[in-house]
Design a protein around this motif. Structure first.
Motif, PDB file in Angstrom:
ATOM      1  N   ALA A  73       1.109  -0.765 -18.822  1.00  0.00           N
ATOM      2  CA  ALA A  73       0.635   0.364 -19.625  1.00  0.00           C
ATOM      3  C   ALA A  73      -0.884   0.485 -19.532  1.00  0.00           C
ATOM      4  CB  ALA A  73       1.067   0.190 -21.079  1.00  0.00           C
ATOM      5  N   GLU A  74      -1.583  -0.656 -19.528  1.00  0.00           N
ATOM      6  CA  GLU A  74      -3.039  -0.613 -19.385  1.00  0.00           C
ATOM      7  C   GLU A  74      -3.447  -0.050 -18.029  1.00  0.00           C
ATOM      8  OE1 GLU A  74      -4.854  -4.187 -22.157  1.00  0.00           O
ATOM      9  OE2 GLU A  74      -5.385  -4.055 -20.037  1.00  0.00           O
ATOM     10  N   VAL A  75      -2.710  -0.427 -16.988  1.00  0.00           N
ATOM     11  CA  VAL A  75      -3.018   0.085 -15.652  1.00  0.00           C
ATOM     12  C   VAL A  75      -2.888   1.599 -15.625  1.00  0.00           C
ATOM     13  CG1 VAL A  75      -2.256   0.141 -13.241  1.00  0.00           C
ATOM     14  CG2 VAL A  75      -2.417  -2.045 -14.447  1.00  0.00           C
ATOM     15  N   TRP A  76      -1.792   2.116 -16.218  1.00  0.00           N
ATOM     16  CA  TRP A  76      -1.617   3.575 -16.224  1.00  0.00           C
ATOM     17  C   TRP A  76      -2.720   4.260 -17.025  1.00  0.00           C
ATOM     18  CZ3 TRP A  76       0.806   4.082 -12.251  1.00  0.00           C
ATOM     19  CH2 TRP A  76       2.066   3.567 -11.980  1.00  0.00           C
ATOM     20  N   ALA A  77      -3.089   3.699 -18.162  1.00  0.00           N
ATOM     21  CA  ALA A  77      -4.151   4.306 -18.970  1.00  0.00           C
ATOM     22  C   ALA A  77      -5.474   4.297 -18.219  1.00  0.00           C
ATOM     23  CB  ALA A  77      -4.282   3.557 -20.300  1.00  0.00           C
ATOM     24  N   TRP A  78      -5.743   3.204 -17.513  1.00  0.00           N
ATOM     25  CA  TRP A  78      -6.992   3.117 -16.749  1.00  0.00           C
ATOM     26  C   TRP A  78      -7.009   4.122 -15.603  1.00  0.00           C
ATOM     27  CZ3 TRP A  78      -8.265  -0.046 -12.036  1.00  0.00           C
ATOM     28  CH2 TRP A  78      -9.644  -0.086 -11.805  1.00  0.00           C
ATOM     29  N   LEU A  79      -5.910   4.205 -14.861  1.00  0.00           N
ATOM     30  CA  LEU A  79      -5.864   5.153 -13.751  1.00  0.00           C
ATOM     31  C   LEU A  79      -5.979   6.588 -14.236  1.00  0.00           C
ATOM     32  CD1 LEU A  79      -3.140   3.629 -11.392  1.00  0.00           C
ATOM     33  CD2 LEU A  79      -5.638   3.481 -11.213  1.00  0.00           C
ATOM     34  N   GLU A  80      -5.381   6.889 -15.383  1.00  0.00           N
ATOM     35  CA  GLU A  80      -5.522   8.232 -15.960  1.00  0.00           C
ATOM     36  C   GLU A  80      -6.986   8.540 -16.246  1.00  0.00           C
ATOM     37  OE1 GLU A  80      -4.426  11.935 -17.972  1.00  0.00           O
ATOM     38  OE2 GLU A  80      -3.648  10.719 -16.326  1.00  0.00           O
ATOM     39  N   PRO A 100      -2.831  17.087 -11.779  1.00  0.00           N
ATOM     40  CA  PRO A 100      -2.339  16.412 -12.987  1.00  0.00           C
ATOM     41  C   PRO A 100      -0.984  15.754 -12.791  1.00  0.00           C
ATOM     42  CG  PRO A 100      -2.207  18.797 -13.240  1.00  0.00           C
ATOM     43  CD  PRO A 100      -2.993  18.546 -11.989  1.00  0.00           C
ATOM     44  N   CYS A 101      -0.258  16.116 -11.736  1.00  0.00           N
ATOM     45  CA  CYS A 101       1.051  15.519 -11.486  1.00  0.00           C
ATOM     46  C   CYS A 101       0.950  14.273 -10.618  1.00  0.00           C
ATOM     47  CB  CYS A 101       1.983  16.531 -10.818  1.00  0.00           C
ATOM     48  SG  CYS A 101       1.375  17.186  -9.246  1.00  0.00           S
ATOM     49  N   TRP A 102      -0.251  13.683 -10.509  1.00  0.00           N
ATOM     50  CA  TRP A 102      -0.431  12.529  -9.623  1.00  0.00           C
ATOM     51  C   TRP A 102       0.549  11.391  -9.891  1.00  0.00           C
ATOM     52  CZ3 TRP A 102      -1.573   7.793 -11.641  1.00  0.00           C
ATOM     53  CH2 TRP A 102      -2.143   7.742 -12.917  1.00  0.00           C
ATOM     54  N   PRO A 103       0.983  11.118 -11.157  1.00  0.00           N
ATOM     55  CA  PRO A 103       1.934  10.012 -11.342  1.00  0.00           C
ATOM     56  C   PRO A 103       3.273  10.232 -10.630  1.00  0.00           C
ATOM     57  CG  PRO A 103       0.917  10.608 -13.441  1.00  0.00           C
ATOM     58  CD  PRO A 103       0.595  11.699 -12.463  1.00  0.00           C
ATOM     59  N   GLU A 111      -2.760   4.775  -3.724  1.00  0.00           N
ATOM     60  CA  GLU A 111      -4.119   4.939  -3.219  1.00  0.00           C
ATOM     61  C   GLU A 111      -5.135   5.013  -4.360  1.00  0.00           C
ATOM     62  OE1 GLU A 111      -5.410   6.755   0.204  1.00  0.00           O
ATOM     63  OE2 GLU A 111      -3.449   7.522   0.824  1.00  0.00           O
ATOM     64  N   LEU A 112      -4.755   5.641  -5.463  1.00  0.00           N
ATOM     65  CA  LEU A 112      -5.663   5.720  -6.604  1.00  0.00           C
ATOM     66  C   LEU A 112      -5.978   4.342  -7.164  1.00  0.00           C
ATOM     67  CD1 LEU A 112      -4.324   8.855  -8.485  1.00  0.00           C
ATOM     68  CD2 LEU A 112      -6.691   8.498  -7.742  1.00  0.00           C
ATOM     69  N   ALA A 113      -4.975   3.465  -7.197  1.00  0.00           N
ATOM     70  CA  ALA A 113      -5.196   2.120  -7.717  1.00  0.00           C
ATOM     71  C   ALA A 113      -6.214   1.375  -6.863  1.00  0.00           C
ATOM     72  CB  ALA A 113      -3.875   1.359  -7.773  1.00  0.00           C
ATOM     73  N   LEU A 139     -14.155   7.231  -1.042  1.00  0.00           N
ATOM     74  CA  LEU A 139     -13.758   8.421  -1.791  1.00  0.00           C
ATOM     75  C   LEU A 139     -13.473   9.612  -0.882  1.00  0.00           C
ATOM     76  CD1 LEU A 139     -13.269   9.875  -4.476  1.00  0.00           C
ATOM     77  CD2 LEU A 139     -15.730  10.368  -4.557  1.00  0.00           C
ATOM     78  N   PRO A 140     -14.347   9.954   0.078  1.00  0.00           N
ATOM     79  CA  PRO A 140     -14.015  11.084   0.959  1.00  0.00           C
ATOM     80  C   PRO A 140     -12.725  10.854   1.745  1.00  0.00           C
ATOM     81  CG  PRO A 140     -16.344  10.536   1.136  1.00  0.00           C
ATOM     82  CD  PRO A 140     -15.716   9.447   0.332  1.00  0.00           C
ATOM     83  N   GLY A 141     -12.502   9.607   2.177  1.00  0.00           N
ATOM     84  CA  GLY A 141     -11.273   9.328   2.913  1.00  0.00           C
ATOM     85  C   GLY A 141     -10.047   9.560   2.055  1.00  0.00           C
ATOM     86  N   PHE A 142     -10.114   9.128   0.795  1.00  0.00           N
ATOM     87  CA  PHE A 142      -8.993   9.350  -0.123  1.00  0.00           C
ATOM     88  C   PHE A 142      -8.740  10.839  -0.335  1.00  0.00           C
ATOM     89  CE2 PHE A 142      -8.024  10.571  -4.492  1.00  0.00           C
ATOM     90  CZ  PHE A 142      -6.722  10.101  -4.600  1.00  0.00           C
TER      91      PHE A 142
END
Length: 218
Positions: A73-80, A100-103, A111-113, A139-142
């Motif tokens: 849950a902490e990981v999801w909150a941080w990534l958000e 906003p639909c990234w999850p 990749e976001l992680a 960041l540009p590559g992502f």
């Protein structure tokens, strides 16, 4: 004659806000996870043994390894928070906005992680080298990969996975059995050099039930 400096804004025209926002901090359980990984990398032999099996340590840059519900849950909150931060601090053109639909996009989650973890490491470094590399390359590559993969599918809201049909066909039992047969035939060509070697067959896992089948039984 002295001129008054312009009123600071947050980039959207709203006055009275900081010109830059700090990178989101991780939660307490994530700090523990990172501390344990630091011990694994630089701790004493006794400290490393106390951690148990290193392979079971959660790696926040790989969310699937974070199996404790509170940690996940902490990981999801941080990534958000990181997604909102990236969109606000680094994206100007609408085409580069993380949707906003990234999850609902596993490739974006993974990749976001990594993107977030590398930005965390870069911000904690004692020089700007890692941060410059993150700005110039990471960041540009992502963002380039995100645009190439999503195209405009989710511009007006999340769309169904375009490749879902092909994925279903790929994982059908008949298709998996055909591939397993090809793998087995290839391995058995190596046995021609050793006539006494037993016949080998690949096992196939049924993704729906978890059952393991010999490819010859499918």
């Amino acid at each position: 004659m002295a001129l008054n400096p312009p009123t600071p804004t947050d980039g959207t025209g709203d006055p009275g806000r900081s010109l830059v926002r700090p990178f989101p901090e991780v939660g307490p359980l994530m700090r523990v996870a990172y501390r344990e990984l630091g011990i694994l990398a630089n701790g004493s032999e006794q400290q490393i043994r106390a951690l148990g099996d290193p392979a079971r340590l959660p790696r926040p840059w790989d969310p699937a390894t974070c199996r404790h519900p509170d940690l996940r849950a902490e990981v999801w909150a941080w990534l958000e928070a990181v997604v909102e931060w990236v969109n606000h601090e680094h994206v100007w053109d609408a085409a580069a906005v993380i949707p906003p639909c990234w999850p609902h996009h596993p490739h974006l989650v993974r990749e976001l992680a990594v993107l977030a973890d590398q930005r965390r490491r870069a911000g904690a470094a004692l020089t700007s080298d890692l941060l410059e590399d993150w700005h110039r390359s990471t960041l540009p590559g992502f963002l380039d990969r995100m645009r190439a993969r999503l195209r405009n599918h989710c511009d007006e809201g999340h769309q169904a996975w375009p490749a879902k049909g092909r994925h279903i066909r790929h994982t059908e039992r008949a298709c998996r059995a055909e591939r397993a047969e090809a793998f087995t035939a290839d391995v058995n060509t190596l046995d021609e050099q050793s006539p006494d070697a037993p016949h080998r067959a690949f096992s196939v896992v049924d993704l729906a039930t978890g059952e393991i089948h010999d490819e010859r039984t499918l």
